[in-house]
Design an enzyme around this catalytic site. Structure first.
Site, PDB file in Angstrom:
ATOM      1  CB  CYS A 194      -0.946  -0.015   1.206  1.00 19.53           C
ATOM      2  SG  CYS A 194      -0.123  -0.032   2.816  1.00 19.53           S
ATOM      3  CG  ASP A 201      -2.521  -1.354  12.279  1.00 19.24           C
ATOM      4  OD1 ASP A 201      -3.341  -1.139  13.187  1.00 19.24           O
ATOM      5  OD2 ASP A 201      -1.504  -2.044  12.458  1.00 19.24           O
TER       6      ASP A 201
END
Length: 407
Positions: free
Chosen positions: A263, A285
């Site tokens: 990502c 996260d």
């Protein structure tokens, strides 16, 4: 475990990352991202409740569209117990439409792996990530038990059990002050132990709840950049690499015309739902904060959380680039890095650059020629056609092939 972010909203996420036991852990790594990990789990492990587990898996499967991906993290997820994960796969099978591909990945410190765990992972094709920081003299300095003892021997015992059961696993190595100057020791250790899948992540100097703070790290960008260049030298092996190194694999993906898997270096942040053990949901996260909270899985459907306006706030940050990024020759490789890592300059009204920008630029400048040669070889092996001289280059630079990778 990531999926491409779509411009149209999804009914449910294609991927779910779930913190299985909250922050409970049997190790006390001094750089831990979670502030409460002290090597002493709660007297009663805070694992996901059965009713919540069933609800979420049912919703994921009912709208899975042929594929569903689950990542189980912690804390230390094995503290949830083998019976918990047996329930996981039973529920996945119960609710999955026919011909659904189910992916399970689990990140562990490796100390609790035994033959029963390994047999289970093998039976249900779990992909296991094992956290190790290098040989014992490096690993044991930072990855300790609550009593202060090193954990290296226990982890290696777990890895041997995985190998006996032929379980697929990779090694995740945190790069910090103790090992950033020890690339030779790390690569020798990787080769000696025949590790074929490794990833390096720079150690963070902030905690999961500190979303308002700038991303800070335990090492300097120059240190990490030099480390990556040395890793490239070891990995390249005269154009025939036989070890998967995640950051280099992702660079190759860009050079052969594919989206990066990680990502951090994708053009858009992916739609991966991140959930706390209690069902509180967030888009990432690195953004466990009320400002980005999507809701609670125990009270809302996954579909409704995918429609929450916090997604737009989260996704908009990736493309909000600093002027230096927009004019950078390597932007098509890193896409500005991770928004969580951006550091503000003197003008706080303008977006900052990724703290590790210098690291990436050092790597790209040092290795681009070799990586382009390797990419051409891979394209040929795949039977694909290279662009004509005046066609756009595969790497995404926006330049003609003759002015870019074909130069």
């Amino acid at each position: 475990m990531t999926t491409t972010c779509q411009t149209t909203r999804q009914a449910v996420p294609a991927s779910l990352l779930w913190k299985t036991v909250s922050e409970d852990c049997n190790l006390a790594c001094d750089y831990c991202y979670y502030s409460s990990c002290k090597g002493q789990p709660s007297p009663e492990i805070r694992r996901i409740e059965d009713s919540l587990l069933q609800k979420v898996i049912r919703e994921m499967m009912e709208q899975s569209r042929g594929f569903a991906s689950f990542a189980w993290q912690g804390g230390e997820p094995l503290l949830a117990g083998l019976d918990f994960f047996q329930k996981v796969v039973q529920l996945q099978a119960q609710y999955a439409p026919r011909n659904t591909v189910i992916s399970n990945a689990l990140q562990t410190n490796g100390t609790l792996i035994n033959p029963a765990w390994a047999a289970f992972f093998r039976q249900y094709s779990f992909l296991i990530g094992v956290s190790m920081d290098g040989p014992a003299w490096i690993h044991d300095q930072r990855r300790k038990t609550g009593s202060g003892a090193g954990s290296y021997a226990s982890v290696m015992r777990g890895i041997e059990v995985l190998r006996q059961e032929k379980v697929e696993f990779n090694i995740l190595t945190v790069i910090h002050e103790t090992n950033v100057l020890e690339s030779a020791a790390l690569t020798e250790w990787i080769d000696q132990n025949r590790f074929k899948y490794v990833q390096f992540i720079p150690g963070m100097d902030f905690r999961s709840q500190d979303v308002g703070a700038e991303g800070k790290y335990l090492i300097t960008p120059k240190q990490y950049g030099q480390f990556l260049c040395e890793i490239l030298d070891w990995w390249y092996r005269d154009g025939e690499p036989d070890v998967s190194v995640r950051i280099l694999d992702n660079w190759l993906q860009r050079l052969i015309g594919e989206e990066a898997e990680s990502c951090i270096h994708r053009s858009e942040c992916p739609s991966v739902l991140v959930m706390e053990q209690n069902g509180a949901a967030y888009p990432c996260d690195f953004y466990i904060h009320d400002d980005y909270r999507l809701g609670a899985a125990g009270e809302q459907s996954l579909a409704s959380m995918m429609l929450d306006t916090s997604w737009e706030k989260f996704r908009s940050q990736k493309g909000n680039l600093a002027d230096a990024c927009r004019s950078c020759a390597y932007l098509h490789y890193c896409h500005g890095g991770c928004p969580r890592n951006r550091v503000q300059g003197f003008d706080h009204d303008k977006p900052g650059q990724d703290y590790l920008c210098e690291s990436y630029r050092m790597l790209y400048a040092y290795g681009e020629e070799r990586m382009r040669k390797l990419a051409k070889k891979i394209v040929a092996r795949l039977g694909r056609r290279m662009p004509a001289r005046n066609e756009l280059c595969l790497c995404g630079s926006g330049r003609k092939y003759k002015q870019c990778c074909g130069h």
